[in-house]
Every structure is written in C-alpha cells, then in structure tokens.
Design a protein around this motif. Structure first.
Motif, short mmCIF file in Angstrom:
data_model
loop_
_atom_site.label_atom_id
_atom_site.label_comp_id
_atom_site.label_asym_id
_atom_site.label_seq_id
_atom_site.Cartn_x
_atom_site.Cartn_y
_atom_site.Cartn_z
N GLU A 9 0.85 -1.19 0.00
CA GLU A 9 0.00 0.00 0.00
C GLU A 9 0.88 1.23 0.00
OE1 GLU A 9 -3.60 2.05 2.65
OE2 GLU A 9 -2.89 0.01 3.08
N LEU A 10 0.60 2.16 -0.90
CA LEU A 10 1.49 3.29 -1.10
C LEU A 10 1.04 4.51 -0.30
CD1 LEU A 10 2.10 3.01 -4.96
CD2 LEU A 10 3.33 1.93 -3.08
N ILE A 11 2.02 5.35 0.04
CA ILE A 11 1.77 6.56 0.81
C ILE A 11 1.81 7.77 -0.12
CG2 ILE A 11 2.57 8.00 2.72
CD1 ILE A 11 3.97 5.51 3.85
N ASP A 12 0.70 8.46 -0.25
CA ASP A 12 0.61 9.68 -1.07
C ASP A 12 1.37 9.53 -2.39
OD1 ASP A 12 -0.77 10.85 1.06
OD2 ASP A 12 1.06 11.64 1.95
N PRO A 13 1.06 8.51 -3.18
CA PRO A 13 1.90 8.23 -4.36
C PRO A 13 1.77 9.27 -5.46
CG PRO A 13 -0.03 6.81 -4.34
CD PRO A 13 -0.05 7.55 -3.04
N VAL A 14 2.90 9.58 -6.08
CA VAL A 14 2.97 10.42 -7.27
C VAL A 14 3.65 9.60 -8.35
CG1 VAL A 14 4.00 12.48 -8.31
CG2 VAL A 14 3.02 12.60 -6.01
N MET A 15 3.11 9.66 -9.56
CA MET A 15 3.70 8.95 -10.69
C MET A 15 4.62 9.90 -11.45
SD MET A 15 1.66 6.90 -13.72
CE MET A 15 1.30 5.45 -12.71
N VAL A 16 5.86 9.48 -11.68
CA VAL A 16 6.84 10.28 -12.41
C VAL A 16 7.27 9.47 -13.64
CG1 VAL A 16 9.05 11.49 -12.34
CG2 VAL A 16 7.63 11.35 -10.27
N ALA A 17 7.12 10.05 -14.82
CA ALA A 17 7.34 9.31 -16.06
C ALA A 17 8.28 10.05 -16.99
CB ALA A 17 6.00 9.05 -16.77
N ALA A 18 9.01 9.30 -17.79
CA ALA A 18 9.84 9.87 -18.87
C ALA A 18 9.99 8.81 -19.95
CB ALA A 18 11.21 10.30 -18.34
N MET A 122 -1.10 12.36 -8.38
CA MET A 122 -0.70 13.28 -9.43
C MET A 122 0.31 12.58 -10.32
SD MET A 122 0.73 17.23 -9.16
CE MET A 122 2.23 16.80 -8.28
N VAL A 123 0.32 12.98 -11.61
CA VAL A 123 1.28 12.45 -12.57
C VAL A 123 2.19 13.59 -13.01
CG1 VAL A 123 1.58 11.39 -14.85
CG2 VAL A 123 -0.31 10.66 -13.38
N VAL A 124 3.49 13.37 -12.91
CA VAL A 124 4.47 14.33 -13.38
C VAL A 124 5.26 13.69 -14.51
CG1 VAL A 124 6.43 15.81 -12.78
CG2 VAL A 124 4.67 15.32 -11.07
N ILE A 125 5.24 14.32 -15.67
CA ILE A 125 5.92 13.77 -16.84
C ILE A 125 7.10 14.67 -17.17
CG2 ILE A 125 5.58 12.80 -19.13
CD1 ILE A 125 2.53 13.31 -18.66
N LEU A 126 8.28 14.09 -17.28
CA LEU A 126 9.49 14.84 -17.57
C LEU A 126 9.79 14.79 -19.07
CD1 LEU A 126 11.81 13.68 -14.63
CD2 LEU A 126 10.05 15.47 -14.65
N GLY A 127 10.23 15.91 -19.61
CA GLY A 127 10.60 15.97 -21.01
C GLY A 127 11.76 16.93 -21.21
N ALA A 128 12.38 16.86 -22.37
CA ALA A 128 13.47 17.77 -22.72
C ALA A 128 13.38 18.07 -24.20
CB ALA A 128 14.83 17.17 -22.36
N PRO A 181 -4.76 14.86 -11.91
CA PRO A 181 -3.89 16.03 -12.02
C PRO A 181 -2.56 15.64 -12.69
CG PRO A 181 -4.85 15.91 -9.83
CD PRO A 181 -5.19 14.62 -10.51
N ALA A 182 -2.14 16.42 -13.68
CA ALA A 182 -0.93 16.09 -14.43
C ALA A 182 -0.13 17.35 -14.73
CB ALA A 182 -1.27 15.36 -15.72
#
Length: 341
Positions: A9-18, A122-128, A181-182
């Motif tokens: 079970e996760l605690i306040d999970p945020v998804m981080v993707a690249a 929340m989902v945070v997507i990294l890009g460059a 939220p993203a």
C-alpha cells in the motif's frame, strides 16, 4: 486485467514518467527518472507488453549473454516503486520506457489503469527539448499543465501550445480527461550540443521536481558531472570562433530577456528556495545545484572524464530539433492520426 500482486500500500503516491525518443533531448528526462530509480533502489512490479506498442524494426531488441545463456531484452515500458523516507514519507511510481510506435491511446489508458489501481494523486511527466539556450546559463525548466486550477495553485503555466506533439503531450491530456492532475516539466537543451548525456539538464529537472513535490532528492555525482560537462563544452566552443560567437549572441539574448525577472518577487522566490535547501536533509549527498541546475564552476573537475562531442555548427535560421519541431514544449494539440502513434 491489471495484476498488482506484491505491491505494498502506497503513501501519497505520485507517478513520475519519462520516455526516450522525441521528448527526450540529450536523454535528460529518461536519465532523471533512471537516477531516481537507482538512488532509491526502485523495484520493478510491471512491464507493458512490448508486442502491443513497439515496432521492433524501429526499436530493436538486444541480445546479451548471461553467463553461458543468450537472452533477449525487448524494448518496453517498465513501472517501479520507490519509497521516499524523511519527515513526510511518500512513494513514487516511476515509469521509464521508450516512446511507443503505435496505439498511443491504449498505451495511455494502460498507464492510467495502473495510476487508478495504485491511488496515484498526481502524474508528473518529464521531457526535454532543443532550444535557443546557451550552455553557460542555468537550464530553463518550464512547468506546464492543462488544468487551470493546478496552474494557479502550483505556480505553473497553463499550456497554450499547438502543433506536433509526442507521448508526453498525449499522456498529459489523457490524464486531464481522466480527472488525474498532471504536470509536464520541460528542460531546454542547447541545440548546438544536443548529443547525450546532458547532466546539467538532468540536474535541472530533478531540482524542479524537488520544488514541485517538496522532496529531497539524492544527487550523487550529478553536480560533478554537470561541472565537467560545462567545462568540456566551454573548451570545445572556445576552439571554434563561429560557435563561440553564436554562444555569446545567445547569452546576450537570454540576459536581456531575463532582465524583468530581477524583481523583488523573483529574488524573494530564489531566497526561499535557498533557505529550504540550506539545512540539508535526507538524500543530500553530493549537494544541490543552484537554480535551474546551474552549478558553481570553481575548479576543473573534467580530469578523467569523457569530453562531450564537438558542438554542432549553428545553421542559418531558427534551430529546430531532428523532427523539425520548434523549441516550444510539444505539450498538446495532436491530430487524430498522431495520437495513434
């Protein structure tokens, strides 16, 4: 059916993707997620079926030897979980893979299925992307979202981009339509030294992620690598008068554009960031860089390191990336065909 057996079970999970490829100039974004996975010892719990999303003539599998046994690694997208300790522990769900070749809607729906099952907040997507930015200045990192409320509460830009997009833009819009939220964080990589790696851009993305999530990220050797990278590019640019002159032009344009930022509000914001980081905390090994991934260059740390490739000569006209995209973040606005990959 998504099976998540063995995931705690996760605690306040945020998804981080690249994703490697079109959205990943200098490999800055994928390297940032790889750094998080390595430093926090991520545990892979799922991988998307490569047959569904990849053209193996574009992204070929690799053969390798495990002792005396030949094995194949297929291009895919993997999900792992890392547990972040400290005063306010939370978990990150890391997604790292290659931009899919096809079925982008199904790809995003599958990722959103994992996000729903794991309770991701929340989902945070990294890009460059490649841009008209000098390597001698702090790396610009823009935070954009399609959610007006999120833009207001987290001091982000509400995206207005129109044009070609990649999987980062498609996934952000899929999250928005699903009510998740993203945010997308985009680092600008100098187009004239676009070959990977770019540790300075990776560092800038991690610093911005720290600010966004309120985390302390262990930086390891990244600050040292960023120093070595800039010193190497400085030396190579100095050997070519045309490149040196072009870099000076970019510096002047950047400095002029940022003059309005030297306001009391901007200075206060930087001072608050300094205070948050001054006292240190979990994961502070290696120190923190300054704003946007800039680092103090007090000594030559390039000994024994590979020098970066020689900067490309600037072409006439506005530089673009390999796909002809300008340097605005490709965040939204795909047509129907492109959304299928």
């Amino acid at each position: 059916m998504i099976e998540l057996e063995g995931v705690p079970e996760l605690i306040d999970p945020v998804m981080v993707a690249a994703f490697e490829g079109w959205n990943d100039a200098g490999d800055a974004a994928s390297t940032a997620v790889g750094h998080l996975d390595r430093e926090w010892k991520g545990e892979v719990f799922a991988a998307l079926d490569a047959e569904d999303y990849y053209d193996f003539q574009v992204n070929r599998p690799t053969v390798w030897m495990d002792g005396g046994t030949r094995k194949i690694t297929w291009p895919t997208t993997r999900l792992s979980v890392v547990r972040v300790g400290g005063d306010k522990p939370r978990d990150l769900v890391l997604i790292r893979g290659i931009e899919p070749s096809m079925r982008w809607r199904s790809f995003c729906n599958e990722i959103l299925g994992f996000a729903h099952e794991l309770g991701v907040e929340m989902v945070v997507i990294l890009g460059a992307l490649l841009g008209d930015t000098p390597h001698t200045r702090p790396v610009p990192v823009s935070g954009v979202t399609s959610d007006p409320d999120l833009a207001r509460t987290m001091d982000l830009e509400e995206t207005r981009y129109e044009g070609p997009t990649g999987i980062v833009g498609i996934l952000q819009e899929a999250c928005t339509h699903a009510g998740v939220p993203a945010v997308s964080l985009w680092a600008a990589v100098p187009h004239y030294v676009s070959q990977p790696p770019n540790p300075k851009a990776t560092l800038a993305l991690l610093n911005r992620l720290e600010d966004l999530l309120g985390l302390r990220i262990p930086l390891g050797e990244l600050p040292e690598d960023a120093r070595a990278w800039q010193l190497g590019v400085d030396q190579l640019a100095a050997e070519d008068s045309e490149v040196a002159e072009y870099v000076q032009t970019l510096e002047e344009a950047r400095d002029t554009a940022e003059l309005p930022e030297a306001s009391g509000e901007a200075i206060a914001r930087e001072f608050e960031r300094y205070l948050r980081r001054r006292d240190g905390g979990p994961g502070q090994a290696g120190g923190h860089a300054t704003e946007s991934g800039d680092v103090p260059y007090l000594r030559d740390t390039s000994g024994g390191r590979h020098r970066p490739p020689k900067p490309q000569r600037p072409e006439k006209g506005r530089p673009k990336d390999d796909d002809g995209a300008a340097d605005d973040p490709p965040a939204t606005g795909p047509d129907e065909d492109s959304s299928d990959g």
